[in-house]
Design an enzyme around this catalytic site. Structure first.
Site, PDB file in Angstrom:
ATOM      1  N   CYS A  72       2.536  -0.804  -8.824  1.00  0.00           N
ATOM      2  CA  CYS A  72       3.681  -0.387  -8.011  1.00  0.00           C
ATOM      3  C   CYS A  72       4.971  -0.420  -8.816  1.00  0.00           C
ATOM      4  CB  CYS A  72       3.806  -1.273  -6.774  1.00  0.00           C
ATOM      5  SG  CYS A  72       3.736  -3.038  -7.117  1.00  0.00           S
ATOM      6  N   GLU A 107       5.436  -3.324   1.354  1.00  0.00           N
ATOM      7  CA  GLU A 107       5.815  -2.915  -0.001  1.00  0.00           C
ATOM      8  C   GLU A 107       5.103  -1.595  -0.239  1.00  0.00           C
ATOM      9  OE1 GLU A 107       4.921  -2.102  -3.682  1.00  0.00           O
ATOM     10  OE2 GLU A 107       4.159  -4.147  -3.830  1.00  0.00           O
ATOM     11  N   GLY A 131       0.575   5.172   4.842  1.00  0.00           N
ATOM     12  CA  GLY A 131      -0.125   4.167   5.632  1.00  0.00           C
ATOM     13  C   GLY A 131       0.791   3.058   6.093  1.00  0.00           C
ATOM     14  N   GLY A 132       1.687   2.624   5.204  1.00  0.00           N
ATOM     15  CA  GLY A 132       2.604   1.556   5.560  1.00  0.00           C
ATOM     16  C   GLY A 132       3.569   1.976   6.652  1.00  0.00           C
ATOM     17  N   GLY A 150       0.815  -1.204   0.000  1.00  0.00           N
ATOM     18  CA  GLY A 150       0.000   0.000   0.000  1.00  0.00           C
ATOM     19  C   GLY A 150       0.848   1.254   0.000  1.00  0.00           C
ATOM     20  N   SER A 151       0.263   2.340   0.504  1.00  0.00           N
ATOM     21  CA  SER A 151       0.904   3.646   0.429  1.00  0.00           C
ATOM     22  C   SER A 151       2.065   3.761   1.395  1.00  0.00           C
ATOM     23  CB  SER A 151      -0.116   4.747   0.732  1.00  0.00           C
ATOM     24  OG  SER A 151      -0.483   4.717   2.103  1.00  0.00           O
TER      25      SER A 151
END
Length: 498
Positions: free
Chosen positions: A280, A243, A223-224, A219-220
């Protein structure tokens, strides 16, 4: 939602008790802990059967899952059909991995009283960590979600999985969980081996829950990083395999551009617009020789930029903001596309700048703009291009397009520093699922040194344990002298194949 149970239920294929999907976090954690008591001692044959049952169930529900996925994500039936096939293939790959056995790194050192210091009998192998949390990804609603690669590799390792469903395709996630959970249990897997939870706060609570021993996330960056900090800030820190963000630089040499400029432009146009740029591995920064007119070639290859529906309104808004930020920067030109994006959509956009401008402000220009955009960076000298690539930092991929006669030693050395996968032809979108694949890279591409795609992804959910002078009957079968499962082992330093 956090602890409440959604009413949707599924009955397993063998008519056993119904399975609430999703469940509250407390129930999911308790069920996963109980299931681990079974999975930790399960055989490779058993786990392979579970994984293959999940794959068969997904394939058997293709006509139901693909339209549901398209309704929620707008990614198209062709793309989603291929993604579901990739997902079932991942499950089958990990069935092969656990049966082959080398992933266990089984190692035996026989006693040697003459060694300094004297060596006892030592036998080492990898064992499962325990229950694993997996966060579904927005841009891969099947292959990186409920039954995706993180889940497949964790189950293969012998770890029960608690999936945090993604709100962008919540109904698909619930139905996938119903189908796969029923198939796993019908194949003999324990209840609680796969559960689903929902809600933003539940996601944070999941990372902090003491039953969870590792986290897989795609994800982002924002957020990650927040979840990574939660995982490492626990009283008992756990691994967080995130990731997160990548611009995936591409370097085109003057010789390559002179030999096949139109072909390279068409390849780039197809790659950065694929799936409305929501990959990604999107090639976000492309280095081309100054004065080559490559940006114009790419514009011609793109044709008339047409808006397309993106996964969510939030992703579309972030794309528009990212484009506006790049375009507002001194030295950046919008070659084709539009900055005023239509609500919920993304329009292919080509921007151009110089290596000097990037090196003066890399933080602003070498940032991921998640969507159908690419930044053409013109360089005067190959050393300038390599300086830009160094400034990129960690990335999932790095690509070089060159001619056969060119010496790429220096270029490859730099690409190796910043990326997990280096391409010499083609374009980075598209990640084959195989034994040799790496999908990872230095920060901010990932938070670890591991891959989230391919056979080696299983390594994230295992830890080593050594048995010293253990009686043969208490050893795991893989470490016994008879090697009943016939797996590869290293004995006294020598690799021995069955």
């Amino acid at each position: 939602m956090s602890e409440q149970t959604v009413a949707a239920e599924a009955t397993s294929a063998n008519g056993s008790a119904s399975i609430p999907v999703p469940v509250g976090l407390g129930d999911a954690a308790s069920a996963a802990r109980e299931a681990f008591g079974v999975t930790v001692t399960s055989s490779a044959v058993e786990r392979a059967a579970w994984l293959r049952a999940g794959a068969e169930a997904l394939d058997g529900h293709l006509d139901e899952l693909v339209p549901l996925a398209d309704e929620e994500t707008h990614l198209g039936t062709a793309r989603l059909t291929g993604e579901l096939a990739r997902t079932s293939a991942q499950l089958r790959l990990f069935a092969d991995v656990v049966l082959e056995g080398s992933y266990l790194e089984a190692t035996i050192d026989h006693p040697d009283p003459a060694a300094t210091p004297p060596r006892p009998d030592l036998r080492r192998m990898l064992r499962p960590l325990g229950p694993v949390a997996v966060f579904g990804a927005s841009n891969f609603p099947v292959a990186f979600s409920v039954a995706g690669g993180d889940t497949a590799s964790a189950l293969a390792a012998g770890c029960p999985v608690i999936v945090k469903n993604h709100s962008a395709h919540a109904r698909l996630g619930r139905r996938t969980a119903e189908i796969v959970t029923a198939a796993l249990q019908a194949a003999g897997a324990p209840a609680g081996i796969l559960t689903l939870v929902e809600g933003r706060q539940t996601g944070a609570d999941l990372v902090a829950h003491p039953a969870v021993r590792a986290v897989g996330f795609t994800g982002s960056l924002h957020g990650g990083r927040a979840l990574f900090d939660l995982a490492t800030g626990r009283p008992d820190p756990i691994p967080f395999y995130g990731e997160l963000s990548a611009v995936n630089p591409v370097l085109i040499t003057p010789a390559a551009l002179a030999a096949r400029g139109d072909e390279l432009a068409a390849g780039l146009a197809g790659s950065f617009t694929l799936g409305v740029g929501q990959f990604c591995t999107n090639p976000g920064v492309v280095l081309a020789p100054a004065g080559s007119g490559f940006a114009d070639l790419v514009t011609t290859a793109v044709g008339t930029p047409t808006p397309a529906r993106m996964l969510t309104d939030g992703i579309a808004d972030a794309y528009a903001q990212g484009l506006a930020g790049l375009a507002a920067h001194d030295g950046v030109e919008v070659v084709t596309g539009r900055l005023a994006q239509l609500p919920g959509t993304g329009t292919p956009t080509v921007l151009a700048t110089t290596a000097q401008a990037v090196l003066e402000d890399p933080a602003a220009l070498l940032t991921e703009c998640f969507g159908p955009a690419t930044l053409i960076v013109e360089y005067d000298h190959p050393d300038d291009a390599l300086d830009v690539i160094r400034a990129v930092g960690g990335s999932l991929t790095a690509t070089v397009h060159a001619e056969p006669h060119e010496d790429l030693t220096g270029i490859v050395a730099v690409l190796t520093e910043i990326a997990g996968r280096i391409l010499f032809t083609g374009w980075p979108t598209g990640v084959a699922v195989s034994w040799a694949q790496t999908h990872g890279g230095p920060w901010p591409a990932t938070t670890s040194i591991h891959t989230s795609v391919g056979a080696a992804a299983i390594r994230r959910f295992l830890r080593p344990i050594t048995y010293q002078d253990a009686p043969d009957h208490v050893l795991p079968p893989e470490l016994r002298d008879t090697n009943p499962h016939r797996i590869p082992r290293r004995i006294n330093g020598q690799l021995q194949l069955p």
